[in-house]
Design an enzyme around this catalytic site. Sequence first.
Site, PDB file in Angstrom:
ATOM      1  N   ASP A 226     -11.913   2.261   4.498  1.00 28.23           N
ATOM      2  CA  ASP A 226     -12.338   0.900   4.117  1.00 28.23           C
ATOM      3  C   ASP A 226     -13.779   0.606   4.549  1.00 28.23           C
ATOM      4  O   ASP A 226     -14.186  -0.552   4.611  1.00 28.23           O
ATOM      5  CB  ASP A 226     -11.375  -0.144   4.701  1.00 28.23           C
ATOM      6  CG  ASP A 226     -11.293  -1.394   3.812  1.00 28.23           C
ATOM      7  OD1 ASP A 226     -11.965  -1.436   2.761  1.00 28.23           O
ATOM      8  OD2 ASP A 226     -10.577  -2.330   4.185  1.00 28.23           O
TER       9      ASP A 226
ATOM     10  N   GLN B 145      -5.036  -1.805   9.890  1.00 25.80           N
ATOM     11  CA  GLN B 145      -4.810  -3.097   9.241  1.00 25.80           C
ATOM     12  C   GLN B 145      -5.257  -4.218  10.180  1.00 25.80           C
ATOM     13  O   GLN B 145      -4.822  -4.292  11.320  1.00 25.80           O
ATOM     14  CB  GLN B 145      -3.313  -3.230   8.899  1.00 25.80           C
ATOM     15  CG  GLN B 145      -2.937  -4.484   8.144  1.00 25.80           C
ATOM     16  CD  GLN B 145      -3.475  -4.516   6.719  1.00 25.80           C
ATOM     17  OE1 GLN B 145      -3.440  -3.517   6.006  1.00 25.80           O
ATOM     18  NE2 GLN B 145      -4.005  -5.652   6.311  1.00 25.80           N
TER      19      GLN B 145
ATOM     20  N   LYS C 104       0.843  -1.196   0.000  1.00 24.49           N
ATOM     21  CA  LYS C 104       0.000   0.000   0.000  1.00 24.49           C
ATOM     22  C   LYS C 104       0.884   1.254   0.000  1.00 24.49           C
ATOM     23  O   LYS C 104       0.639   2.205  -0.736  1.00 24.49           O
ATOM     24  CB  LYS C 104      -0.924   0.006   1.234  1.00 24.49           C
ATOM     25  CG  LYS C 104      -2.048  -1.024   1.122  1.00 24.49           C
ATOM     26  CD  LYS C 104      -2.745  -1.306   2.446  1.00 24.49           C
ATOM     27  CE  LYS C 104      -3.730  -2.452   2.288  1.00 24.49           C
ATOM     28  NZ  LYS C 104      -4.296  -2.942   3.551  1.00 24.49           N
TER      29      LYS C 104
END
Length: 282
Positions: A116, A93, A49
């Site tokens: 997200d 994460q 990322k």
Amino acid sequence: MAIILDGKNLREKILADLKIKIDKFSKKPSLAVILVGEDPASKIYVKNKEKTAGKLGINSEVILYPDDVDEETIIRKIEALNSDDEINAILVQLPLPKHINKERVINTISPQKDVDCFTMENVGKLASGLEPSVYPCTPRGIMLLLDEYNIDLTGKHVVVVGRSNLVGKPLALMALKRNATVTICHSYTNNLKDITKTADVLISAVGEVLIEDDMIRKNSVVIDVGIFRDVNGKVRGDVEFDEVSKSAAYITPVPGGVGPMTIAALMLNTYELFLKQIKRSS
Ligand code: NAP
């Protein structure tokens, strides 16, 4: 032989377009990623990322914490990121270590920086058919891939195997929003094969080898979200690709299918949150 849904190629196209857009701004989008512990897969994902963001001119800040970090430290950091105007997007994460209350951590993220679509507010909007700040990365990446190949979900039977909050559930909701008839399967589903065989579009998000040729309908679309290493250390997905690709109409490879699309969607989401923040402050 199935047409390969090439996520790597589409990712490059999306990123090239996005770079042109980002280059027009003197101020750049910024993404903060919180990584806790030493999970090897998570470390690789975060590195990828960071690398992709760097190529686009997106500022990315990775905040690393040891496995035994206390919850309050993470919460305080997220609160600081929420009030930092220089940060547009925040990603925690997963997975987090067991002693951390995942729900509390995730719901500390400002919904407007929730890249997200993890927070209750955004998940609630998604479930109600309203617009969340942005759509979750992996499902969005899959929808972009389907769009690229003109695969319309209207009226189709979409079978999603896997009901995680990260992938299966939001994917099912997004397919529903596109007027598909959706069935969600999981580890307690009876006669899985009888259901998967009726799918026009079969999406597997499980994390083990599961989908064999006799489980799919001929000429269907097969999307493999799973990614893991087999006993020989080889990266693979849920679907027996060699057999299934002979009877499916379209199929995603692993690697090179859904994975690259998740990164592309993360970059798009970061950019879109950046645009929304500019709009709010102007
Ligand atoms: P997860 O939270 O472990 O969920 C797995 C789901 O599969 C669960 O709902 C589970 O059912 C179901 N399942 C397990 N065994 C099954 C079986 N034999 N038959 C039917 N259903 C079964 O995993 P996840 O986070 O959704 O991720 C799934 C896979 O996608 C993993 O390989 C992950 O690495 C991969 N992934 C890839 C990307 C990408 O960008 N390519 C992104 C995210 C995840 P229960 O709910 O009943 O336990």
